[in-house]
Design an enzyme around this catalytic site. Structure first.
Site, PDB file in Angstrom:
ATOM      1  N   ARG A   6      -7.947   6.519  16.372  1.00  0.00           N
ATOM      2  CA  ARG A   6      -7.208   6.231  15.594  1.00  0.00           C
ATOM      3  C   ARG A   6      -6.934   8.275  14.626  1.00  0.00           C
ATOM      4  NH1 ARG A   6      -6.736   2.610  18.421  1.00  0.00           N
ATOM      5  NH2 ARG A   6      -6.549   0.710  17.295  1.00  0.00           N
ATOM      6  N   TYR A  20       2.016  -7.640  15.960  1.00  0.00           N
ATOM      7  CA  TYR A  20       2.857  -7.006  14.931  1.00  0.00           C
ATOM      8  C   TYR A  20       3.116  -5.187  15.614  1.00  0.00           C
ATOM      9  CZ  TYR A  20       2.270  -2.072  12.138  1.00  0.00           C
ATOM     10  OH  TYR A  20       2.924  -1.642  11.345  1.00  0.00           O
ATOM     11  N   THR A  46       6.096   2.461  13.025  1.00  0.00           N
ATOM     12  CA  THR A  46       4.154   3.295  13.701  1.00  0.00           C
ATOM     13  C   THR A  46       4.377   3.773  15.071  1.00  0.00           C
ATOM     14  OG1 THR A  46       2.324   1.982  13.523  1.00  0.00           O
ATOM     15  CG2 THR A  46       4.140   0.257  13.842  1.00  0.00           C
ATOM     16  N   ASP A  47       2.962   4.298  14.848  1.00  0.00           N
ATOM     17  CA  ASP A  47       2.772   4.671  16.199  1.00  0.00           C
ATOM     18  C   ASP A  47       2.574   3.978  17.326  1.00  0.00           C
ATOM     19  OD1 ASP A  47       0.588   4.066  15.226  1.00  0.00           O
ATOM     20  OD2 ASP A  47      -0.315   6.158  15.924  1.00  0.00           O
ATOM     21  N   GLU A  48       2.302   2.246  16.646  1.00  0.00           N
ATOM     22  CA  GLU A  48       1.514   0.863  17.581  1.00  0.00           C
ATOM     23  C   GLU A  48       3.172   1.045  18.626  1.00  0.00           C
ATOM     24  OE1 GLU A  48      -0.919  -1.710  16.071  1.00  0.00           O
ATOM     25  OE2 GLU A  48      -1.926  -0.573  14.871  1.00  0.00           O
ATOM     26  N   PRO A  80      -8.419  -8.447  20.723  1.00  0.00           N
ATOM     27  CA  PRO A  80      -7.907  -8.762  22.055  1.00  0.00           C
ATOM     28  C   PRO A  80      -6.583  -7.840  22.154  1.00  0.00           C
ATOM     29  CG  PRO A  80      -8.242 -11.011  20.231  1.00  0.00           C
ATOM     30  CD  PRO A  80      -8.527  -9.901  19.705  1.00  0.00           C
ATOM     31  N   GLU A 131       5.279  -7.516   7.198  1.00  0.00           N
ATOM     32  CA  GLU A 131       3.942  -7.664   7.888  1.00  0.00           C
ATOM     33  C   GLU A 131       3.341  -6.471   8.350  1.00  0.00           C
ATOM     34  OE1 GLU A 131       2.201 -10.775   6.823  1.00  0.00           O
ATOM     35  OE2 GLU A 131       4.021 -11.491   6.330  1.00  0.00           O
ATOM     36  N   LYS A 146       7.858  -4.471  15.092  1.00  0.00           N
ATOM     37  CA  LYS A 146       7.986  -3.265  14.935  1.00  0.00           C
ATOM     38  C   LYS A 146       8.873  -2.738  15.638  1.00  0.00           C
ATOM     39  CE  LYS A 146       7.288  -1.358  11.060  1.00  0.00           C
ATOM     40  NZ  LYS A 146       7.542  -1.676   9.863  1.00  0.00           N
ATOM     41  N   PHE A 154       0.802  -1.200  -0.187  1.00  0.00           N
ATOM     42  CA  PHE A 154       0.068  -0.117  -0.231  1.00  0.00           C
ATOM     43  C   PHE A 154       1.626   1.707   0.115  1.00  0.00           C
ATOM     44  CE2 PHE A 154      -2.560   3.123   3.568  1.00  0.00           C
ATOM     45  CZ  PHE A 154      -2.827   3.597   2.236  1.00  0.00           C
TER      46      PHE A 154
HETATM   47  P1  NAD Z   1       1.256  -3.754   3.515  1.00  0.00           P
HETATM   48  O1  NAD Z   1       1.112  -4.613   4.108  1.00  0.00           O
HETATM   49  O2  NAD Z   1       0.617  -3.124   2.287  1.00  0.00           O
HETATM   50  O3  NAD Z   1       2.666  -3.953   1.945  1.00  0.00           O
HETATM   51  C1  NAD Z   1       3.435  -4.607   3.082  1.00  0.00           C
HETATM   52  C2  NAD Z   1       4.799  -4.784   1.256  1.00  0.00           C
HETATM   53  O4  NAD Z   1       5.524  -5.647   2.061  1.00  0.00           O
HETATM   54  C3  NAD Z   1       4.264  -6.015   0.437  1.00  0.00           C
HETATM   55  O5  NAD Z   1       4.214  -5.529  -1.040  1.00  0.00           O
HETATM   56  C4  NAD Z   1       4.845  -7.195   0.435  1.00  0.00           C
HETATM   57  O6  NAD Z   1       4.842  -8.097   0.091  1.00  0.00           O
HETATM   58  C5  NAD Z   1       5.784  -6.661   1.028  1.00  0.00           C
HETATM   59  N1  NAD Z   1       6.278  -7.918   2.177  1.00  0.00           N
HETATM   60  C6  NAD Z   1       6.397  -8.421   3.261  1.00  0.00           C
HETATM   61  N2  NAD Z   1       6.834  -9.100   3.539  1.00  0.00           N
HETATM   62  C7  NAD Z   1       8.409  -8.876   2.895  1.00  0.00           C
HETATM   63  C8  NAD Z   1       9.614  -9.855   2.734  1.00  0.00           C
HETATM   64  N3  NAD Z   1       9.963 -10.567   3.816  1.00  0.00           N
HETATM   65  N4  NAD Z   1      10.662  -9.272   2.184  1.00  0.00           N
HETATM   66  C9  NAD Z   1       9.888  -8.392   0.968  1.00  0.00           C
HETATM   67  N5  NAD Z   1       8.802  -8.029   1.263  1.00  0.00           N
HETATM   68  C10 NAD Z   1       7.695  -7.851   2.127  1.00  0.00           C
HETATM   69  O7  NAD Z   1       1.681  -2.656   3.980  1.00  0.00           O
HETATM   70  P2  NAD Z   1       2.188  -1.435   4.079  1.00  0.00           P
HETATM   71  O8  NAD Z   1       0.392  -0.743   4.972  1.00  0.00           O
HETATM   72  O9  NAD Z   1       2.386  -0.722   2.891  1.00  0.00           O
HETATM   73  O10 NAD Z   1       2.531  -0.174   5.409  1.00  0.00           O
HETATM   74  C11 NAD Z   1       4.058  -0.170   4.984  1.00  0.00           C
HETATM   75  C12 NAD Z   1       4.546   0.162   6.361  1.00  0.00           C
HETATM   76  O11 NAD Z   1       4.380   0.538   7.017  1.00  0.00           O
HETATM   77  C13 NAD Z   1       5.045  -1.479   7.117  1.00  0.00           C
HETATM   78  O12 NAD Z   1       6.353  -0.559   7.360  1.00  0.00           O
HETATM   79  C14 NAD Z   1       4.737  -0.717   8.419  1.00  0.00           C
HETATM   80  O13 NAD Z   1       4.738  -1.077   8.994  1.00  0.00           O
HETATM   81  C15 NAD Z   1       4.753   0.493   8.579  1.00  0.00           C
HETATM   82  N6  NAD Z   1       3.062   1.470   9.132  1.00  0.00           N
HETATM   83  C16 NAD Z   1       1.749   1.338   8.147  1.00  0.00           C
HETATM   84  C17 NAD Z   1       0.714   1.688   8.264  1.00  0.00           C
HETATM   85  C18 NAD Z   1      -0.367   1.807   8.140  1.00  0.00           C
HETATM   86  O14 NAD Z   1      -1.486   2.071   8.107  1.00  0.00           O
HETATM   87  N7  NAD Z   1      -0.726   1.358   7.468  1.00  0.00           N
HETATM   88  C19 NAD Z   1       1.191   2.793   9.411  1.00  0.00           C
HETATM   89  C20 NAD Z   1       1.834   2.870  10.133  1.00  0.00           C
HETATM   90  C21 NAD Z   1       3.739   2.030   9.869  1.00  0.00           C
HETATM   91  O1  TDX Z   2     -13.151  -5.042  11.420  1.00  0.00           O
HETATM   92  C1  TDX Z   2     -12.266  -3.795  11.701  1.00  0.00           C
HETATM   93  N1  TDX Z   2     -12.796  -2.885  12.476  1.00  0.00           N
HETATM   94  C2  TDX Z   2     -13.110  -2.608  13.936  1.00  0.00           C
HETATM   95  O2  TDX Z   2     -13.602  -1.961  14.493  1.00  0.00           O
HETATM   96  C3  TDX Z   2     -11.260  -3.895  11.771  1.00  0.00           C
HETATM   97  C4  TDX Z   2      -9.959  -4.495  10.283  1.00  0.00           C
HETATM   98  C5  TDX Z   2     -10.681  -2.987  12.144  1.00  0.00           C
HETATM   99  N2  TDX Z   2     -11.497  -2.465  13.279  1.00  0.00           N
HETATM  100  C6  TDX Z   2     -10.381  -0.981  14.204  1.00  0.00           C
HETATM  101  C7  TDX Z   2      -9.417  -1.887  15.174  1.00  0.00           C
HETATM  102  C8  TDX Z   2      -9.078  -1.011  14.737  1.00  0.00           C
HETATM  103  O3  TDX Z   2      -9.100   0.754  16.777  1.00  0.00           O
HETATM  104  O4  TDX Z   2     -10.516  -0.387  13.667  1.00  0.00           O
HETATM  105  C9  TDX Z   2      -8.864   0.683  13.358  1.00  0.00           C
HETATM  106  C10 TDX Z   2      -8.693   0.981  12.519  1.00  0.00           C
HETATM  107  O5  TDX Z   2      -7.856  -0.919  12.264  1.00  0.00           O
HETATM  108  P1  TDX Z   2      -6.457  -1.096  11.109  1.00  0.00           P
HETATM  109  O6  TDX Z   2      -7.166  -0.841   9.934  1.00  0.00           O
HETATM  110  O7  TDX Z   2      -6.748  -2.604  11.265  1.00  0.00           O
HETATM  111  O8  TDX Z   2      -6.017  -0.781  11.617  1.00  0.00           O
HETATM  112  P2  TDX Z   2      -4.749  -0.323  12.993  1.00  0.00           P
HETATM  113  O9  TDX Z   2      -4.960  -1.384  13.747  1.00  0.00           O
HETATM  114  O10 TDX Z   2      -4.874   0.975  13.944  1.00  0.00           O
HETATM  115  O11 TDX Z   2      -3.014  -0.168  13.063  1.00  0.00           O
HETATM  116  C11 TDX Z   2      -2.743   0.209  11.334  1.00  0.00           C
HETATM  117  O12 TDX Z   2      -2.484   1.644  11.486  1.00  0.00           O
HETATM  118  C12 TDX Z   2      -0.860   1.441  12.302  1.00  0.00           C
HETATM  119  C13 TDX Z   2      -2.003  -0.446  10.391  1.00  0.00           C
HETATM  120  O13 TDX Z   2      -2.679  -1.874  10.481  1.00  0.00           O
HETATM  121  C14 TDX Z   2      -0.614  -0.597  10.951  1.00  0.00           C
HETATM  122  O14 TDX Z   2       0.288  -1.612  10.217  1.00  0.00           O
HETATM  123  C15 TDX Z   2      -0.164   0.505  11.065  1.00  0.00           C
HETATM  124  O15 TDX Z   2       1.334   0.783  12.249  1.00  0.00           O
END
Ligand code: NAD
Ligand code: TDX
Length: 341
Positions: A219, A155, A130-132, A279, A89, A159, A13
């Protein structure tokens, strides 16, 4: 080309949004995209870049030193070699179903990448975190860069582990690292296991929207383009060894987000279905992003008012993309996570 960026996870993404943005904002940079194409990686996200001069895709796994070596071979020859590390992941719920892939990719993979990056003389290494890692907030307060790490899910623990390995590479080896920690991203190409695309997809098909617990979890939503611009700013201007928080100044309770999306789609609130809570669910995340503003001059440009409609429209226009990523393995995951609803 004098600058090459090795991007890991560029088919996911945020990574794919970042690669598209580089093609637009830094067209003279070479980009090598190393991605294992897990369930979350999708080359369709990079349509338009294939065959573009200065762009190369390397199919490989960051936990395998030989795959990382192949990527560096493809990236060789640049005066400035940068790494931006997205590969991970990334889904909390999956980490609750099983933590091992998270430790492998996020912890082991990050160390493999750090070792290879040092060997290859990488000039700047941005680790996208991530902020998590800070854990959970109560009703008040904000995460600052010096907030103690207190991750609560497998997760976020993985991280936090990767953040500490990056910190150690800087402290011990003087390696040129930067860490960013951002809040929840939204925008195009997000895999629909995450809440926002999941609710848009379900609501569009008049399917129930599963809300965990009381729905009052908060969030701080950050538009993915803002996040990508912040990462580029940190890559170019950040102080080595530092951590930068990136936030959207946009705190919303889950239930209010669901209601806003239903309203935008003209769908009834009766689709809201409260389900068993996640959980260990973190109650609230909120970011103090004053450091990146003061030191680098970055602040978010988009508000929910502009970017939520853009995002909803994108998913409505990408029905084929959505149908393809929601087939096969996604269906199995959905049945495990939510029951065969
Ligand atoms: P995503 O799950 O959409 O994409 C992850 C990508 O990494 C995929 O293309 C996958 O194929 C690749 N990947 C996974 N394992 C791999 C491996 N072993 N070797 C090579 N490639 C691999 O994730 P995202 O939402 O785009 O998040 C990207 C980064 O940002 C992550 O490090 C995540 O922790 C961080 N992040 C995401 C969010 C969010 O809201 N999505 C928020 C804070 C931080
Ligand atoms: O079906 C759902 N119902 C629901 O209530 C899902 C999938 C989520 N939720 C809640 C859980 C969280 O409070 O919505 C909020 C957002 O959930 P997610 O989209 O799973 O995000 P979150 O767990 O907050 O984590 C995201 O932000 C920080 C990203 O997935 C992480 O990769 C990033 O680090």
């Amino acid at each position: 080309m004098t600058t090459t960026v090795l991007v890991t996870g560029g088919a996911g993404f945020i990574g794919s949004n970042f690669v598209h943005m580089l093609a637009e904002l830094r067209p003279d940079w070479r980009v090598v995209n190393l991605d294992a194409l897990t369930y979350a990686g999708n080359l369709e996200n990079l349509k338009g870049l294939d065959g573009r001069k200065g762009y190369a895709f390397v199919h490989g796994d960051i936990t395998k030193p030989e795959d990382v070596e192949r990527a560096f071979t493809s990236a060789s020859g640049a005066k400035n070699l940068f790494v931006v590390h997205f590969a991970a992941e990334s889904h909390v719920d999956r980490s609750i179903l099983g933590g091992l892939p998270f430790v492998n990719t996020n912890v082991v993979g990050t160390q493999v990448l750090l070792d290879a990056s040092r060997r290859h003389g990488v000039a700047r290494f941005v680790h996208v975190s991530t902020d998590e890692v800070y854990g959970s907030l109560g009703a008040t307060g904000l995460f600052r860069e010096d907030t103690p790490l207190a991750p609560n899910s497998p997760y976020s623990a993985s991280k936090a582990g990767s953040d500490l390995l990056v910190r150690a590479a800087h402290h011990t080896h003087g390696f040129a690292t930067l860490i960013t920690r951002c809040s929840n991203n939204y925008g195009p190409y997000q895999f629909p296991e995450k809440f926002l695309p999941l609710m848009i997809a379900n609501a569009s098909e008049d399917k129930p929207i599963p809300v965990y617990g009381d729905g009052l979890y908060v969030r701080d939503w950050l538009y993915v383009r803002d996040h990508c611009e912040a990462i580029l700013a940190v890559l170019e201007k950040g102080k080595l060894g530092e951590v930068y928080n990136i936030g959207g100044n946009n705190e919303v309770a889950n239930i209010d987000l669901v209601k806003a999306v239903l309203k935008a789609l003209g769908k009834p609130e009766s689709l809201i279905t409260y389900v068993k809570d996640r959980p260990g669910h973190d109650r609230r995340y909120a970011i103090d992003a004053s450091k990146i503003k003061a030191e680098i001059g970055w602040a978010p440009r988009f508000t929910f008012r502009d970017a939520l409609p853009l995002t909803i429209r994108w998913y409505q226009e990408q029905k084929d993309w959505l149908a393809r990523v929601r087939s096969g393995a996604y269906r199995e995951y959905y049945a495990t996570q939510y029951g065969a609803r």
